[in-house]
Design an enzyme around this catalytic site. Sequence first.
Site, PDB file in Angstrom:
ATOM      1  N   LYS A  32      -5.605  -2.410   8.606  1.00  0.00           N
ATOM      2  CA  LYS A  32      -4.209  -2.288   9.239  1.00  0.00           C
ATOM      3  C   LYS A  32      -4.452  -2.962  10.835  1.00  0.00           C
ATOM      4  O   LYS A  32      -5.473  -2.810  11.313  1.00  0.00           O
ATOM      5  CB  LYS A  32      -3.552  -1.057   9.239  1.00  0.00           C
TER       6      LYS A  32
HETATM    7  N1  GLU Z   1       2.134  -3.704   5.364  1.00  0.00           N
HETATM    8  C1  GLU Z   1       2.246  -3.070   3.836  1.00  0.00           C
HETATM    9  C2  GLU Z   1       1.787  -1.916   3.296  1.00  0.00           C
HETATM   10  O1  GLU Z   1       1.594  -0.922   4.218  1.00  0.00           O
HETATM   11  C3  GLU Z   1       1.669  -4.692   3.125  1.00  0.00           C
HETATM   12  C4  GLU Z   1       0.386  -4.767   3.354  1.00  0.00           C
HETATM   13  C5  GLU Z   1      -0.155  -6.190   2.605  1.00  0.00           C
HETATM   14  O2  GLU Z   1       0.911  -6.757   1.856  1.00  0.00           O
HETATM   15  O3  GLU Z   1      -1.337  -6.423   2.713  1.00  0.00           O
HETATM   16  O4  GLU Z   1       1.353  -1.721   2.344  1.00  0.00           O
END
Ligand code: GLU
Length: 437
Positions: free
Chosen positions: A125
């Site tokens: 993240k």
């Molecule tokens: N931000 C989204 C999540 O928390 C998607 C992450 C992604 O598609 O890599 O799952």
Amino acid sequence: MRAPVVSGADKSATDRQTMDLFSGPFFEQARRQFHVIADYLEIPDDERDRLLLPKRAVAVACPIHRDDGTTAVFMGYRVQHHLTMGPTKGGTRYAPDLHMGEVAALAISMSWKCALAGLPYGGAKGGVAVDPHALSKRELEAVSRRYMQELIPFVGAKVDVMAPDMGTNEQTMAWYMDTYSMYHGQTVTEIVTGKPVGAGGTVGRREATGRGVVHLVGRAMERLQLSPGHATAIVQGFGNVGSVTAQTLVQQGVKVIGVSDHTSCYFDKNGLDIPAMIKHADLHGCLRGFSSELEFDPHELLIQKCDILVPAAMERVITEKNAPHLKCRILAEGANGPTTPEADRILAERNGEVFVIPDILCNAGGVVVSYFEWVQDLQQLFWTEPEVRDRLNRILERAFQAVMHRAERDHVPHRTAAMAIGVEKVRRAKQTRGLFP
Ligand code: GLU
């Protein structure tokens, strides 16, 4: 049902050393949730740090020229939790008070989410400590390009693949992809997912998280013998996840009676006009000003009687204060980390009154279709929308059944079952690969 133990294990020496770096209530929540699972799986103490602590945590200063000619610097972060099963994967979040602890907690949760869904990824993240609503489009583009440029040494299609999260969208991903590609002298679409379809994105990615939420809500309703035509729902959050969830629920015949975003909150027991709210939000960027008659107290929204409650905005909104008063049958966690461990304990004690679809299962549709986008970009072979939907539903179905089976077999809450499946897979991969050197 066995209530989760929330005392958490004692902090190890390494754990203590990292507390300054990964501070804050959200990281503490991820740590405590992990130790609940580790206790349940009887993971020895000396193995826990290796599973929990992030492999890499990068902070970058991103200077830009403001529109008024001054220079401003925004802090950017990226945490890559583990690289044991392939590249890391996860969103980028733009929020004014973003910090390393929050990013690390979200990266850890992505690891369990990807493993539960069977994706060949570790969790990651990132994001920038910035209020995206306070910048012009040009400034936002400058921050986004600079953030990606600063991270070029640390990311890659086989290293770490970014995606949208709170405060970012398809346009942000297009800027990232373009910046990375310009530095490499060739177009590298597979460097990020969640791109516009015309720039190497996949059909169905934008809707994937919300559609996944509703698919799983459907499965929960079957188990509880609720029919969509008689059901009511409340959705907190009206960004990509919240709005698509509300829209898809309405398409399934569910009456959406409450909706909120960061600017306003509306409630109507006869059902809100979701298509009109989506039009309003598209036009004004938020729900503010939609209606004066239907305005409602946002603190009261989550405890109104409804069949389906979907927190699809912030973390830590279901707490020990409101958990005893939830009057929903299904809690579908569209957001990441919306329920605190204390609230989990209360929900477990309420003995099945509330059917929890835990975040790492409930919102997994987004990263699953991100995986499809990455695969399509690598192969330069693109799928149709029915193919995307069908494969998404199959993966969610398998994960849902696995969680239900585990929870029933071991008499544990759904979150414990879901996280345990994820943690076990990562643990097994680490054990099989061994420790280098
Ligand atoms: N931000 C989204 C999540 O928390 C998607 C992450 C992604 O598609 O890599 O799952």
